[in-house]
Design a protein around this motif. Sequence first.
Motif, short mmCIF file in Angstrom:
data_model
loop_
_atom_site.label_atom_id
_atom_site.label_comp_id
_atom_site.label_asym_id
_atom_site.label_seq_id
_atom_site.Cartn_x
_atom_site.Cartn_y
_atom_site.Cartn_z
N MET A 1 0.82 -1.19 0.00
CA MET A 1 0.00 0.00 0.00
C MET A 1 0.87 1.26 0.00
O MET A 1 0.51 2.24 -0.63
CB MET A 1 -0.92 -0.04 1.22
N GLU A 2 2.00 1.23 0.69
CA GLU A 2 2.88 2.40 0.75
C GLU A 2 3.47 2.74 -0.62
O GLU A 2 3.59 3.90 -0.96
CB GLU A 2 4.00 2.18 1.77
N TRP A 3 3.83 1.70 -1.39
CA TRP A 3 4.38 1.95 -2.71
C TRP A 3 3.33 2.56 -3.63
O TRP A 3 3.64 3.44 -4.44
CB TRP A 3 4.94 0.66 -3.32
N LEU A 4 2.11 2.10 -3.51
CA LEU A 4 1.03 2.65 -4.33
C LEU A 4 0.80 4.12 -3.99
O LEU A 4 0.65 4.96 -4.89
CB LEU A 4 -0.25 1.84 -4.12
N LYS A 5 0.77 4.44 -2.70
CA LYS A 5 0.63 5.84 -2.29
C LYS A 5 1.77 6.69 -2.82
O LYS A 5 1.56 7.80 -3.31
CB LYS A 5 0.59 5.94 -0.75
N LEU A 8 1.47 7.10 -6.72
CA LEU A 8 0.32 7.93 -7.04
C LEU A 8 0.59 9.39 -6.69
O LEU A 8 0.30 10.31 -7.47
CB LEU A 8 -0.92 7.41 -6.31
N THR A 9 1.18 9.61 -5.51
CA THR A 9 1.55 10.97 -5.11
C THR A 9 2.59 11.55 -6.06
O THR A 9 2.48 12.71 -6.48
CB THR A 9 2.10 10.97 -3.68
N ALA A 10 3.59 10.77 -6.41
CA ALA A 10 4.63 11.25 -7.33
C ALA A 10 4.04 11.61 -8.69
O ALA A 10 4.38 12.65 -9.26
CB ALA A 10 5.72 10.19 -7.47
N ALA A 11 3.14 10.78 -9.19
CA ALA A 11 2.52 11.05 -10.49
C ALA A 11 1.69 12.33 -10.44
O ALA A 11 1.75 13.16 -11.36
CB ALA A 11 1.66 9.86 -10.91
N ALA A 47 -3.06 22.95 -11.38
CA ALA A 47 -1.90 22.64 -10.56
C ALA A 47 -2.26 22.57 -9.08
O ALA A 47 -1.80 21.68 -8.36
CB ALA A 47 -0.80 23.66 -10.78
N VAL A 48 -3.09 23.49 -8.61
CA VAL A 48 -3.50 23.47 -7.20
C VAL A 48 -4.28 22.20 -6.91
O VAL A 48 -4.07 21.55 -5.88
CB VAL A 48 -4.32 24.74 -6.86
N PHE A 49 -5.19 21.83 -7.80
CA PHE A 49 -5.96 20.61 -7.59
C PHE A 49 -5.07 19.38 -7.55
O PHE A 49 -5.17 18.54 -6.64
CB PHE A 49 -7.03 20.45 -8.68
N LEU A 50 -4.19 19.24 -8.53
CA LEU A 50 -3.32 18.06 -8.59
C LEU A 50 -2.35 18.01 -7.42
O LEU A 50 -2.12 16.93 -6.84
CB LEU A 50 -2.56 18.04 -9.92
N GLY A 51 -1.78 19.15 -7.06
CA GLY A 51 -0.86 19.18 -5.93
C GLY A 51 -1.55 18.86 -4.61
O GLY A 51 -1.03 18.09 -3.80
N ALA A 52 -2.72 19.44 -4.40
CA ALA A 52 -3.46 19.17 -3.16
C ALA A 52 -3.91 17.72 -3.09
O ALA A 52 -3.85 17.09 -2.03
CB ALA A 52 -4.66 20.10 -3.05
N LEU A 53 -4.33 17.17 -4.22
CA LEU A 53 -4.73 15.76 -4.23
C LEU A 53 -3.54 14.85 -3.94
O LEU A 53 -3.66 13.88 -3.18
CB LEU A 53 -5.36 15.41 -5.58
N GLY A 54 -2.38 15.17 -4.51
CA GLY A 54 -1.19 14.37 -4.24
C GLY A 54 -0.78 14.41 -2.78
O GLY A 54 -0.44 13.39 -2.18
N VAL A 55 -0.81 15.59 -2.19
CA VAL A 55 -0.44 15.73 -0.78
C VAL A 55 -1.47 15.03 0.11
O VAL A 55 -1.13 14.38 1.10
CB VAL A 55 -0.27 17.22 -0.41
N ILE A 57 -3.30 12.45 -0.62
CA ILE A 57 -3.09 10.99 -0.70
C ILE A 57 -1.89 10.58 0.13
O ILE A 57 -1.91 9.55 0.82
CB ILE A 57 -2.95 10.56 -2.17
N GLU A 58 -0.83 11.38 0.08
CA GLU A 58 0.37 11.04 0.86
C GLU A 58 0.11 11.11 2.36
O GLU A 58 0.55 10.26 3.13
CB GLU A 58 1.53 11.95 0.47
N LEU A 59 -0.64 12.13 2.81
CA LEU A 59 -0.93 12.26 4.25
C LEU A 59 -1.91 11.20 4.73
O LEU A 59 -1.78 10.68 5.83
CB LEU A 59 -1.48 13.65 4.55
N TRP A 60 -2.92 10.92 3.92
CA TRP A 60 -3.91 9.89 4.20
C TRP A 60 -4.60 10.09 5.55
O TRP A 60 -4.80 9.18 6.33
CB TRP A 60 -3.28 8.50 4.11
N GLN A 61 -4.92 11.36 5.83
CA GLN A 61 -5.65 11.71 7.04
C GLN A 61 -6.80 12.62 6.65
O GLN A 61 -6.70 13.41 5.71
CB GLN A 61 -4.75 12.42 8.05
N LEU A 62 -7.90 12.53 7.40
CA LEU A 62 -9.11 13.24 7.01
C LEU A 62 -9.00 14.76 7.22
O LEU A 62 -9.31 15.53 6.31
CB LEU A 62 -10.31 12.70 7.80
#
Length: 110
Positions: A1-5, A8-11, A47-55, A57-62
């Motif tokens: 799961m960590e590799w997928l996160k 996905l975050t890197a992409a 860019a704001v949408f993609l960057g915020a979505l990537g972060v 996903i990496e944080l994985w907190q609500l």
Amino acid sequence: MEWLKFWLTAALLILCLFALVSAVLGSKRFGFILNRVHAAGIGDTAAVFLGALGVAIELWQLFPALKLLLVVIFMWVTAPVSAHFLGLIEYHMNDHLEDYMRREDLNDHH
């Protein structure tokens, strides 16, 4: 799961960087101010949408994800308003606006 996160975050962050570079190149390439504002507005919003979505996903907190969602919503509301305002200023202040339009467009509307 960590590799997928991670991947996905890197992409998403690479896509964010691509959107920012595209916005900068579009702002530099286009000669007319309305085209520049459009390129910058689309690029920074994506860019704001993609960057915020990537972060998020990496944080994985609500709670941090909700804060990032608020930032995205704020940008999606304010960026078009400011772009529209800049366009209105150009429309009302530029006496030679017709010079930037294609001649066939001017002839079709008369």
